[in-house]
Design a protein around this motif. Structure first.
Motif, mmCIF file in Angstrom:
data_model
loop_
_atom_site.group_PDB
_atom_site.id
_atom_site.type_symbol
_atom_site.label_atom_id
_atom_site.label_comp_id
_atom_site.label_asym_id
_atom_site.label_seq_id
_atom_site.Cartn_x
_atom_site.Cartn_y
_atom_site.Cartn_z
ATOM 1 N N THR A 120 0.832 -1.198 0.000
ATOM 2 C CA THR A 120 0.000 0.000 0.000
ATOM 3 C C THR A 120 0.871 1.254 0.000
ATOM 4 N N PRO A 121 0.469 2.271 -0.750
ATOM 5 C CA PRO A 121 1.227 3.526 -0.726
ATOM 6 C C PRO A 121 0.870 4.400 0.482
ATOM 7 N N PHE A 122 -0.046 3.903 1.330
ATOM 8 C CA PHE A 122 -0.489 4.681 2.484
ATOM 9 C C PHE A 122 0.122 4.148 3.779
ATOM 10 N N ALA A 123 0.267 5.033 4.735
ATOM 11 C CA ALA A 123 0.761 4.634 6.056
ATOM 12 C C ALA A 123 0.238 5.624 7.087
ATOM 13 N N VAL A 124 0.086 5.125 8.303
ATOM 14 C CA VAL A 124 -0.224 6.024 9.415
ATOM 15 C C VAL A 124 1.038 6.824 9.700
ATOM 16 N N LEU A 125 0.914 8.133 9.808
ATOM 17 C CA LEU A 125 2.088 8.990 9.977
ATOM 18 C C LEU A 125 2.851 8.649 11.254
ATOM 19 N N THR A 126 4.159 8.509 11.115
ATOM 20 C CA THR A 126 5.069 8.312 12.253
ATOM 21 C C THR A 126 6.164 9.370 12.151
ATOM 22 N N PRO A 127 6.916 9.631 13.226
ATOM 23 C CA PRO A 127 8.027 10.596 13.147
ATOM 24 C C PRO A 127 9.048 10.235 12.066
ATOM 25 N N PHE A 128 9.277 8.942 11.870
ATOM 26 C CA PHE A 128 10.243 8.512 10.846
ATOM 27 C C PHE A 128 9.749 8.866 9.451
ATOM 28 N N ILE A 129 8.469 8.550 9.172
ATOM 29 C CA ILE A 129 7.884 8.861 7.867
ATOM 30 C C ILE A 129 7.848 10.368 7.648
ATOM 31 N N ASP A 130 7.558 11.113 8.719
ATOM 32 C CA ASP A 130 7.444 12.571 8.614
ATOM 33 C C ASP A 130 8.750 13.210 8.140
ATOM 34 N N LYS A 131 9.870 12.558 8.435
ATOM 35 C CA LYS A 131 11.185 13.097 8.061
ATOM 36 C C LYS A 131 11.639 12.630 6.670
ATOM 37 N N PRO A 133 11.395 12.610 2.823
ATOM 38 C CA PRO A 133 10.801 13.463 1.777
ATOM 39 C C PRO A 133 9.992 12.689 0.745
ATOM 40 N N ALA A 134 10.176 11.357 0.689
ATOM 41 C CA ALA A 134 9.410 10.555 -0.271
ATOM 42 C C ALA A 134 7.940 10.469 0.118
ATOM 43 N N TRP A 135 7.652 10.727 1.379
ATOM 44 C CA TRP A 135 6.278 10.609 1.878
ATOM 45 C C TRP A 135 5.608 11.979 1.963
ATOM 46 N N ILE A 136 4.343 12.021 1.537
ATOM 47 C CA ILE A 136 3.471 13.171 1.808
ATOM 48 C C ILE A 136 2.879 12.914 3.183
ATOM 49 N N SER A 137 3.249 13.719 4.157
ATOM 50 C CA SER A 137 2.943 13.405 5.552
ATOM 51 C C SER A 137 1.452 13.405 5.885
ATOM 52 N N ASP A 138 0.684 14.235 5.205
ATOM 53 C CA ASP A 138 -0.735 14.368 5.552
ATOM 54 C C ASP A 138 -1.527 14.587 4.267
ATOM 55 N N ILE A 139 -2.266 13.563 3.838
ATOM 56 C CA ILE A 139 -2.960 13.660 2.541
ATOM 57 C C ILE A 139 -4.071 14.696 2.558
ATOM 58 N N SER A 140 -4.501 15.147 3.737
ATOM 59 C CA SER A 140 -5.602 16.115 3.782
ATOM 60 C C SER A 140 -5.231 17.426 3.094
ATOM 61 N N VAL A 141 -3.925 17.740 3.006
ATOM 62 C CA VAL A 141 -3.523 19.006 2.371
ATOM 63 C C VAL A 141 -3.886 19.012 0.886
ATOM 64 N N LEU A 142 -3.947 17.835 0.286
ATOM 65 C CA LEU A 142 -4.269 17.751 -1.145
ATOM 66 C C LEU A 142 -5.750 18.003 -1.419
ATOM 67 N N PHE A 143 -6.569 17.916 -0.363
ATOM 68 C CA PHE A 143 -8.017 18.074 -0.551
ATOM 69 C C PHE A 143 -8.514 19.415 -0.020
ATOM 70 N N ALA A 144 -7.588 20.279 0.360
ATOM 71 C CA ALA A 144 -7.961 21.613 0.828
ATOM 72 C C ALA A 144 -8.425 22.453 -0.366
ATOM 73 N N PRO A 145 -9.368 23.379 -0.159
ATOM 74 C CA PRO A 145 -9.896 24.182 -1.272
ATOM 75 C C PRO A 145 -8.830 24.976 -2.010
ATOM 76 N N ASP A 146 -7.792 25.421 -1.313
ATOM 77 C CA ASP A 146 -6.769 26.265 -1.936
ATOM 78 C C ASP A 146 -5.540 25.478 -2.389
ATOM 79 N N PHE A 147 -5.677 24.156 -2.521
ATOM 80 C CA PHE A 147 -4.527 23.327 -2.891
ATOM 81 C C PHE A 147 -4.091 23.615 -4.327
ATOM 82 N N SER A 148 -2.780 23.772 -4.521
ATOM 83 C CA SER A 148 -2.210 24.010 -5.859
ATOM 84 C C SER A 148 -1.397 22.795 -6.281
ATOM 85 N N SER A 149 -1.914 22.060 -7.235
ATOM 86 C CA SER A 149 -1.237 20.837 -7.674
ATOM 87 C C SER A 149 0.133 21.146 -8.264
#
Length: 603
Positions: A120-131, A133-149
């Motif tokens: 799976t390309p998804f994971a529950v965020l951990t401090p290791f994943i957060d550091k 750069p290959a991981w997008i730490s929080d997918i909710s940012v992509l669904f924000a109204p002002d998101f710029s692809s």
């Protein structure tokens, strides 16, 4: 025949929008989120890959006639799919959820556009994943109204040198496509009864889950903003949580200012210092007792109908009925929560010998008894000093006879109506004359003790009778049964199981008969070992006569015989061996039944 429901599809984005605008009520989002974070991750993975995630089920509350004319449209309530929708709101909209301690927490799901496709390309965020750069730490940012692809993808590619820009862009587009994924939604007709809605739910739900009447009621209460339903629902939830975890009060006080400013805060605060676990109610219990007491009905489905404004005679829905019903439910819940009411009722159980939750199994019997307590408190024909005694008698009778096991709602409903029609005492006398006849005490009750279950009513009442009588455990002169009831390790076999296995190859169902159980100190049980009753009872008797030391602490024959009588040990125990075991069980069941009968009649 008219279809009882319709099926349509909505995009994930549309569902979240309908909920955000209040078109669909999901009150459970303000109750603890029961999924763990990995389930949220798995749901995102299913949506990403286009796998089915199951139907959502909604039910439209009936339209209600308003005073003076006109109609108010009923609110649509999500009755199945709360956890899935809450998970989507948490992961995609970035909304916090409540954990088991009612603390508001974020669940962040990370996404790796560079995954190799094997996992799976998804994971529950951990401090290791957060550091990383290959991981997008929080997918909710992509669904924000002002998101710029464009900017986001450009920044991502710059942070991950050597990655394939086209692959990254494609996978981020696939992730954002989750918002357009279609979810099936089954809308149950507003004119369906609660029982019909429940039947539809069970038939559709692949897990065969049961939708309880209490769940319906809590959803209905929480969705009704006009009558303060959400705060009432929260008060019920908090009360039940505090009953189990008094320390939870500090969390409420620190994190829920709205609740602390409500009328309910003072009514539940007393639980912060409560450590009694004889009766720890859940929301089903609170609703049932409050409903029985205030509405004189036993079927919880009627509560949902009444809160919707149901006029059972006119067969329509009226706002004034909904108004009265919410007020009555509010009053009933407040009376349930009252410190004086609750503690006085549990004191009645305790003084009847039910000193531990381990000998209270029937929530139905306890709930009806609390309803009866609240009702008799308001009965001018019954002296206040007699209320607890009548409640004790009714509770013990209902436990002994299994009155509220099985189809308990129908029996509760009938009992409430009969009490209202006849008065409690005449009805009580009628019921006990019928159910607790000589035949019951002499035949039926001993038969009920032919069991290996310590959760059977007859055994639990027997133990309560020992606690109320302040009986000592076997072979002791001061070590009370009441003090060790909650400790299963202190229930031992009078005919030791090792002895019975060795002598007659007795199976578990035979040596574990409750009539072979007694409360015994572990040190005494160890000393007895595999000895026959003839041997170890003889040791106790002879040691007293010769003044030699032995495993017990009873010093004279009179006290020993009194101790054996209190523990319902047959007189012939001094001569009994394996061949006498079946006869021993029959004799002891009769003695236990006699003790229970005397206990009940002395309440």
């Amino acid at each position: 025949m008219k279809d009882r429901f319709s099926i349509t599809t909505y995009s994930v984005q549309s569902i979240l929008g309908l909920i955000d605008h209040g078109d669909i009520a999901i009150p459970e989002i303000q109750r603890p989120f029961v999924w763990d974070s990995t389930k949220v991750r798995d749901l995102m993975d299913s949506l990403y890959h286009g796998y089915p995630t199951g139907y959502l089920i909604t039910w439209k509350n009936p339209d209600v006639k308003i005073k003076g004319g006109g109609t108010a449209e009923g609110k649509t309530v999500l009755i199945d799919g709360q956890q899935r929708v809450t998970a989507m709101m948490a992961a995609l909209a970035g909304l916090p959820v409540l954990n088991d301690d009612y603390e508001s927490k974020r669940i962040k799901i990370a996404f790796n556009p560079l995954y190799d496709g094997d996992d799976t390309p998804f994971a529950v965020l951990t401090p290791f994943i957060d550091k990383d750069p290959a991981w997008i730490s929080d997918i909710s940012v992509l669904f924000a109204p002002d998101f710029s692809s464009f900017k986001f993808i450009t920044d991502y590619i710059a942070a991950n040198e050597g990655c394939n820009p086209d692959a990254v862009s494609s996978r981020i587009d696939d992730l954002k496509a989750i918002a357009a994924r279609q979810l099936g939604c089954i809308a149950v007709d507003a004119d369906c009864t609660i029982d019909e809605v429940t039947e539809i739910f069970i038939r559709i739900n692949s897990k065969g889950a049961v939708l309880s009447q209490a769940d319906f009621a809590m959803s209905k209460i929480a969705a009704d903003e006009e009558h303060g339903g959400n705060m009432l629902r929260k008060a019920i939830d908090y009360y039940c949580h505090l009953a189990v975890k008094p320390e939870f009060w500090e969390t409420v006080r620190a994190h829920d200012r709205e609740f602390m400013a409500s009328e309910y805060a003072d009514k539940v605060e007393w639980l912060r210092n409560d450590r009694d676990d004889i009766y720890d109610p859940d929301y089903n219990d609170v609703l049932r007792v409050a409903f029985m007491h205030m509405f004189s009905r036993g079927k919880l489905a009627d509560l949902v109908a009444l809160l919707s404004g149901r006029d059972f005679e006119a067969r329509d829905y009226k706002s004034e009925i909904a108004d009265r019903s919410f007020q009555k439910l509010h009053d009933g819940v407040v009376r349930f929560m009252s410190k004086s009411n609750f503690q006085d009722f549990t004191a009645a159980l305790r003084s009847a010998g039910f000193v531990s939750s381990s000998i209270i199994s029937s929530k139905g019997a306890v709930n009806f008894a609390y309803n009866l307590y609240l009702t008799l408190r308001e009965d001018s024909t019954i002296p206040a000093t007699d209320v607890k005694r009548w409640v004790q008698r009714w509770y013990v009778m209902s436990v002994l006879t299994g009155r509220y096991s099985g189809s308990s709602e129908s029996i509760m409903d009938r009992d409430i109506r009969r009490i209202a029609e006849q008065g409690f005492i005449p009805f009580y006398k009628e019921v006990t004359a019928s159910r607790l006849s000589d035949t019951f005490w002499e035949v039926e009750l001993p038969q009920n003790l032919v069991t290996t279950s310590v959760r059977t009513g007859a055994w639990m009442v027997y133990v309560a009778s020992q606690a109320r009588a302040a009986d000592n455990t076997l072979f002791t002169n001061g070590f009370k049964v009441a003090d060790i009831i909650g400790n299963v390790g202190d229930i031992h076999h009078i005919f030791p199981k090792g002895y019975l296995r060795d002598e007659i190859n007795a199976p578990q169902r035979l040596y574990n008969q409750v009539a072979n159980y007694t409360f015994l100190e572990k040190r005494i049980n160890i000393a007895i070992g595999k000895k026959s009753p003839k041997e170890y009872f003889g040791i106790a008797r002879d040691a007293i006569t010769s003044e030699d030391g032995y495993f017990g602490d009873i010093a004279d024959l009179r006290t020993l015989r009194s101790n054996l009588e209190a523990n319902c040990i047959p007189e012939g125990i001094f001569e009994m061996e394996a061949a006498d075991y079946e006869d021993f069980l029959a004799q002891r069941r009769q003695l236990m039944a006699k003790k229970i009968e005397q206990y009940f009649k002395n309440l």
